[in-house]
Motif scaffolding. Structure first.
Motif, short mmCIF file in Angstrom:
data_model
loop_
_atom_site.label_atom_id
_atom_site.label_comp_id
_atom_site.label_asym_id
_atom_site.label_seq_id
_atom_site.Cartn_x
_atom_site.Cartn_y
_atom_site.Cartn_z
N ASN A 108 0.83 -1.21 0.00
CA ASN A 108 0.00 0.00 0.00
C ASN A 108 0.86 1.26 0.00
O ASN A 108 0.44 2.31 0.46
N HIS A 109 2.08 1.12 -0.50
CA HIS A 109 3.01 2.23 -0.73
C HIS A 109 3.56 2.83 0.55
O HIS A 109 3.88 4.01 0.60
N ASP A 146 -6.95 6.51 0.17
CA ASP A 146 -7.45 6.59 -1.21
C ASP A 146 -6.61 5.80 -2.19
O ASP A 146 -6.96 5.71 -3.37
N ARG A 147 -5.50 5.22 -1.73
CA ARG A 147 -4.60 4.48 -2.63
C ARG A 147 -4.46 3.02 -2.21
O ARG A 147 -3.37 2.46 -2.24
#
Length: 184
Positions: free
Chosen positions: A9-10, A54-55
């Motif tokens: 998830n970065h 949101d990502r």
């Protein structure tokens, strides 16, 4: 051999989650969160931390396919948000060394850390209310829900980062999750 996939998830520590599992002798790989669950063969899933709800790509889809899931920081928050809990901005904010009280010593994920442990955690956002079926398994002076579990569905979350050196018993969290995956 047990296989656990880390869904990216970065987050800035995601590669350390994969390494912690590999160091335990687990077969592991890192997949982008745009990868749907049906393309992943694994005994368990780690939903990594990250900067932004949101990502999260397909991360929420992994909650419904029956495999054990461990959500770390943002990963725990998305579990709560997707399953009817409540996530809000934290009162404390950035990363800090925190003493966490284990409130359920019988919990399969964090119970072995009882009565308390030191962790490295961000509290920019946090779970304020756990979803139905979950119980709070850890708390601290800065956060009411530091960990949560739903053993019936094999869904678990920690607000802190077990993969970083500042967390005293982080390896134990991963060992316990591997045991959960092996017994599922």
């Amino acid at each position: 051999m047990t296989t656990i996939v880390v869904v990216d998830n970065h987050g800035q520590f995601t590669h350390l989650e994969r390494r912690a599992l590999r160091d335990l002798g687990v077969e592991t790989e890192l997949v982008d969160n745009e990868t749907p669950p049906e393309e992943v063969e694994a005994d368990g899933i780690v939903l990594s931390g990250g900067p932004d709800m949101d990502r999260i790509g397909h991360s929420a889809d992994y909650l419904r396919d029956g495999r054990p899931v461990l959500g770390i920081c943002l990963g725990m928050q998305l579990i709560a948000a997707e399953l009817g809990g409540r996530v809000e901005g934290g009162d404390y904010g950035g990363y800090a060394d925190v003493t966490v009280e284990i409130t359920d010593p019988d919990d399969p994920l964090v119970g072995s850390l009882a009565p308390e442990t030191r962790v490295w955690a961000s509290h920019a956002d946090e779970v304020r209310e756990v979803p139905e079926g979950f119980s709070r398994t850890a708390r601290s002076d800065v956060c009411g829900v530091e960990a949560m579990s739903d053993p019936e569905r094999a869904l678990y979350g920690v607000q802190w980062h077990p993969e970083v050196a500042h967390t005293e018993e982080g390896e134990a969290v991963f060992e316990n999750f591997v045991a959960i995956c092996e017994s599922a």
